[in-house]
Design a protein around this motif. Structure first.
Motif, PDB file in Angstrom:
ATOM      1  N   ASP A  59       0.357  -9.327  -4.479  1.00 27.60           N
ATOM      2  CA  ASP A  59       0.208  -8.072  -3.751  1.00 27.60           C
ATOM      3  C   ASP A  59      -1.161  -8.036  -3.083  1.00 27.60           C
ATOM      4  O   ASP A  59      -1.910  -9.023  -3.112  1.00 27.60           O
ATOM      5  N   ARG A  60      -1.500  -6.923  -2.470  1.00 29.95           N
ATOM      6  CA  ARG A  60      -2.747  -6.864  -1.700  1.00 29.95           C
ATOM      7  C   ARG A  60      -3.992  -6.950  -2.578  1.00 29.95           C
ATOM      8  O   ARG A  60      -5.080  -7.249  -2.077  1.00 29.95           O
ATOM      9  N   GLU A  61      -3.839  -6.714  -3.879  1.00 28.13           N
ATOM     10  CA  GLU A  61      -4.966  -6.853  -4.810  1.00 28.13           C
ATOM     11  C   GLU A  61      -4.988  -8.234  -5.463  1.00 28.13           C
ATOM     12  O   GLU A  61      -5.735  -8.456  -6.413  1.00 28.13           O
ATOM     13  N   GLN A  62      -4.167  -9.156  -4.935  1.00 25.94           N
ATOM     14  CA  GLN A  62      -4.075 -10.531  -5.432  1.00 25.94           C
ATOM     15  C   GLN A  62      -3.519 -10.624  -6.856  1.00 25.94           C
ATOM     16  O   GLN A  62      -3.766 -11.597  -7.571  1.00 25.94           O
ATOM     17  N   ARG A  63      -2.780  -9.599  -7.269  1.00 28.39           N
ATOM     18  CA  ARG A  63      -2.085  -9.688  -8.551  1.00 28.39           C
ATOM     19  C   ARG A  63      -0.819 -10.522  -8.381  1.00 28.39           C
ATOM     20  O   ARG A  63      -0.143 -10.431  -7.353  1.00 28.39           O
ATOM     21  N   LEU A  64      -0.499 -11.320  -9.377  1.00 20.31           N
ATOM     22  CA  LEU A  64       0.733 -12.102  -9.353  1.00 20.31           C
ATOM     23  C   LEU A  64       1.873 -11.193  -9.799  1.00 20.31           C
ATOM     24  O   LEU A  64       1.882 -10.714 -10.944  1.00 20.31           O
ATOM     25  N   VAL A  65       2.813 -10.945  -8.902  1.00 19.82           N
ATOM     26  CA  VAL A  65       3.878  -9.986  -9.186  1.00 19.82           C
ATOM     27  C   VAL A  65       5.236 -10.539  -8.778  1.00 19.82           C
ATOM     28  O   VAL A  65       5.337 -11.490  -7.986  1.00 19.82           O
ATOM     29  N   GLY A 226       0.769   1.190  -5.510  1.00 23.80           N
ATOM     30  CA  GLY A 226       0.293   0.643  -6.771  1.00 23.80           C
ATOM     31  C   GLY A 226       0.522  -0.848  -6.880  1.00 23.80           C
ATOM     32  O   GLY A 226       0.412  -1.593  -5.892  1.00 23.80           O
ATOM     33  N   VAL A 227       0.848  -1.288  -8.088  1.00 25.35           N
ATOM     34  CA  VAL A 227       1.133  -2.705  -8.310  1.00 25.35           C
ATOM     35  C   VAL A 227       2.306  -3.141  -7.442  1.00 25.35           C
ATOM     36  O   VAL A 227       3.342  -2.491  -7.408  1.00 25.35           O
ATOM     37  N   GLY A 228       2.129  -4.227  -6.715  1.00 25.98           N
ATOM     38  CA  GLY A 228       3.176  -4.752  -5.840  1.00 25.98           C
ATOM     39  C   GLY A 228       3.021  -4.361  -4.386  1.00 25.98           C
ATOM     40  O   GLY A 228       3.653  -4.975  -3.517  1.00 25.98           O
ATOM     41  N   ALA A 229       2.195  -3.349  -4.078  1.00 31.07           N
ATOM     42  CA  ALA A 229       2.014  -2.929  -2.683  1.00 31.07           C
ATOM     43  C   ALA A 229       1.401  -4.059  -1.866  1.00 31.07           C
ATOM     44  O   ALA A 229       0.456  -4.719  -2.292  1.00 31.07           O
TER      45      ALA A 229
END
Length: 234
Positions: A59-65, A226-229
């Motif tokens: 996602d845009r925060e570089q979280r692996l989703v 949130g997460v995934g955006a």
């Protein structure tokens, strides 16, 4: 060299030779298991609920989703890779929308290796919504890989003949190498008796599948912020 050193050195060498090389190189903890996951991988959520991962990326925060069907999950549930259960929980359900039937999973990047291709399905990006007559393919943890014609399309969902059964929920639906939908269910087909050469016999037939337009799901997640955006596939 002293007499004591001459005695100790052979004993030390013999002791080291008996220790596996992996043990000599290992740190204080044991090696951590990793899971290879991509669109089409089987996943287990919470209390042994088996579903299919739609896609994986950042996602845009570089979280692996990743994404899967909403009816597979509840918020905060642990997620395991079906084929690498020994790795333990590799992610957590971070968002669930039951109305539009999708869920976002946040994965532990130390435990997951994300891939673009699972079996015959490769996801190289997000595609435009399919139209009636298009040939789409899906890969589910229950029925595997299959393709079929889109015969009904709406702004949020479309029906197709790629086939679906329990456990295929969340399966990616692709048009070429582009992700266009998330499999969320099937239309129950009456296959109790089919005429073959003048006789009525029972035959195994996959139910027609219902998929949600992936672009609508991603837009909804982006709006939530949130997460995934800002999701993009690997």
């Amino acid at each position: 060299m002293s007499a004591l050193a001459r005695v100790r050195l052979p004993l030390l060498l013999a002791t080291l030779a008996a220790i596996p090389a992996t043990a000599l190189c290992a740190g204080p903890g044991t090696a951590q298991q990793t899971a290879v996951l991509g669109g089409g991988s089987g996943i287990t959520i919470g209390d042994q609920v088996a579903c299919t991962l739609t896609t994986i990326g950042y996602d845009r925060e570089q979280r692996l989703v990743g994404l899967t069907a909403g009816h597979c999950a509840d918020l905060g549930m642990p997620v395991l890779a079906e084929r690498t259960a020994e790795a333990g929980a590799v992610g957590t359900v971070a968002l669930v929308d039951y109305d539009d039937d999708y869920a976002v999973i946040e994965f532990d990047p130390a435990k997951v290796v994300p891939v673009r291709q699972v079996s015959a399905t490769r996801i190289d990006g997000i595609g435009e919504p399919p139209r009636p007559g298009d040939l789409v393919c899906k890969i589910g943890r229950t029925t595997g890989f299959g393709c079929g014609i889109v015969w009904d399309a709406h702004p949020w969902w479309f029906q197709n003949e790629a086939g679906s059964q329990s456990g295929d929920s969340g399966a990616p639906v692709t048009l070429g190498d582009r992700l266009v939908g998330m499999n969320v269910g099937h239309v129950q087909a009456d296959t109790s008796a089919v005429a073959v050469s003048g006789q009525s016999v029972a035959v195994p037939v996959l139910d027609p599948a219902v998929a949600t337009q992936i672009g609508m799901i991603l837009a909804d997640i982006a709006e939530a912020g949130g997460v995934g955006a800002g999701f993009r596939p690997v």
